[in-house]
Design an enzyme around this catalytic site. Sequence first.
Site, short mmCIF file in Angstrom:
data_model
loop_
_atom_site.label_atom_id
_atom_site.label_comp_id
_atom_site.label_asym_id
_atom_site.label_seq_id
_atom_site.Cartn_x
_atom_site.Cartn_y
_atom_site.Cartn_z
CG ASP A 299 29.84 16.66 41.20
OD1 ASP A 299 30.57 17.46 41.74
OD2 ASP A 299 29.22 16.02 41.91
CD GLU B 77 46.92 -13.92 36.58
OE1 GLU B 77 45.74 -13.77 35.64
OE2 GLU B 77 46.86 -14.24 37.64
CD1 TRP C 299 33.25 11.63 50.92
CD2 TRP C 299 34.31 12.90 52.14
NE1 TRP C 299 32.39 12.30 51.52
CE2 TRP C 299 33.12 12.95 52.38
CE3 TRP C 299 35.61 13.32 53.12
CZ2 TRP C 299 32.79 14.13 53.43
CZ3 TRP C 299 35.08 14.35 53.69
CH2 TRP C 299 33.65 14.54 53.99
#
Length: 732
Positions: free
Chosen positions: A536, A616, A479
């Site tokens: 947050d 790699e 999102w």
Amino acid sequence: MAILLNEEKNLFTLLTDHTMYQMKADEWGVLLHTYYGKRTAVCDYSYLISYENHGFSGNPYEVGDDRAYSLDTLPQEYPSYGSGDYRESALKVRFGDGTTACELRYEGYEIQKGKYGLPGLPAVYAEADTKADTLIMHLKDITGQVRVSLIYGVLENLDMITRSVKVENIGERPLTLERVLSTSVDFLQDGYDMQTFYGRHAKERIPQRMPLGHGMQVVGSTRGTSSHQFNPFFILCEERAGEEQGSCYGFSFLYSGDFYGAASVDQMDQTRVVLGIHPDNFGWLLEAGESFQAPEAAMIYSDGGFGLLSRRYHKAYRNNLCRGKFKKARRPVLLNSWEGVYFDFNGDKLVQMAKEAAELGVELFVMDDGWFGKRESDTSSLGDWTVNEEKLGCTLAELSEKIHELGMQFGIWFEPECISEESALYREHPDWALQVPGKRPGRSRYQLVLDFSRADVRDHIYAQMCEVLDYAQIEYLKWDFNRSISDIYSAVLPASRQGEVAHRYVLGLYDLLERLNSRYPDMMIEGCSGGGGRFDAGMLYYTPQIWCSDDTDAIERLTIQYGTSFGYPVSAVGSHVSKCPNEQTGRMTPLETRATVAMAGTFGYELDVNQMAPEEKEAVKGQIQEFRKYYDLIQDGDYYRLTDPMHNKGLHAWEFAAEDGSEALVCAVALQIHPNGPGFWLKLRGLDADAWYEMDGKRYLGAALMEGGIPVPGPRVEYESFRMHFIREKNA
Ligand code: DGJ
């Protein structure tokens, strides 16, 4: 019971395992704040308060001739504007007659078993093993027009005190709330530092520590999101506090929109801290009988420095804030398409990427931006969440099936809150974009923001998203939100309610996230806002991980992840290995170092695996196996910052230690290399002092590792990294 009450004295003491918080309603009904800090035996801390006659600090009428009693100097639990306290206020009410003087007095209390919840808002919750109680303190303004309920959650074994506030209009006329902050804490002295976390796009949450002087230090956001610029988390600490010592107070806001956090030192050298919704974009009309609920703030005290403070937040947010299946379930190692191919892909190209990745052990393939509408660049199609089958060369269900046939899960990117002017949705509903009448709205990344305060707008986006998510097998959703909000005006609200739009927007965002989470409980949502622009605690309630930054350079990430770790757990930190030279900085770093850094997060890759050399690819296989092996230790272990990358120029290191001391993983990245340079030693943390540990065939005493340390092998190339795994011997 974590709440101790002395009814005779109106003294309320909140106790956690190691901390204590106290308030007292005095003889005038003023709710005084008396203590917050280390847990002691319970006593009435109000003896610390001094009552002196201070000039120009007036007195409430009811105290009569007592010139020493002034709200302008007393430590208060919830200071209100216009009460005679001229310092920062937590509440400002514009009453029906236009006045703003508001004096609150204690009315009564309620105690509830368990931790309160806040409908429509994120909140820390109690689990079966959490000891928690709720205290509600009722205050009423002297004129009898508002009731203010201060809500406290006491989470004993998390050492956390949460706060929220509910304001009710109990008068007869409408009134407007101009400021309702969620917490306010007064300290009787000065001498504190404030550590905040500032930043910008691609450089988030840089710690800044400043001594507080007289006046105010403020952080905040009016961008509609919590923002890259300042994080809604900060720390107040004593001057001598450091990583492992001293008193620190954490203030964390469980909210994803505009916020305001401030610490001020007043004329009597006292300190006040406040945190809540930013008042600049806020004005809430309350008709008679209506109420307003402020979001939650979560406070933690530590007497063991920043490290202990962070570990307390990590644990609480991991176990008592994040929800859903992926709070506990092992999250898949993912490959995200963005930095690998950006908009330049078709179905075959993606399947080819996924195929290579699957062979290396990647478990989830995420198709990032560019799969919908006519989206070939960032100039169009936001709002048109229909699959571009022409571009993919197949339906989404078919693409997802092909990915699943490789033994992988499938994930997809959305930016639900935004709208491109170049979209069918905008042509049909231009008024759904936030815009102020008489003015064209400001663009950012060519896009506008949908009015998520409107249920009809959200319903439309939700329906479009469900069409996509129901149609194909999708286990992950990213999102994203790629701009700051401006032009805040909602076409469906009257002038008197326009001050509510910014907060209603955040409530709308939470509503949509909640609906998606309950409809798709097996799908993980990762939050993102141009990287970490909305990193947050509010978002963590809905999205257990958040893309930490659009800066994927491993060396840059050291500082970004270091800063993030002060308030947020490693399990929340979206972190990927990307290609070199790095897309943002052009820097070359060893692949192993990129993996070391990404392992201090949710771990994944973001590059075109097809472009990797065979050796790699072999290395990637090993990294994924290693990450899986350490998964529990990294995600659930105790996190220790061993160095500070902003000040330690030679080496940066951190450690994950099992809570029971049974193992530890120490990670270190060499920064500046000097030929013939000095050695490095790292002192480990969180081990069993008396036990022996094994690392690379050698034995070390726990106490020696913690007191003496471990030498770090001399780096041979710049940015080389080391991962050292210590295991406690069984018969210890
Ligand atoms: C910003 C995000 O942070 C990136 O990871 C990527 O998803 C882009 N948006 C896509 O537009």
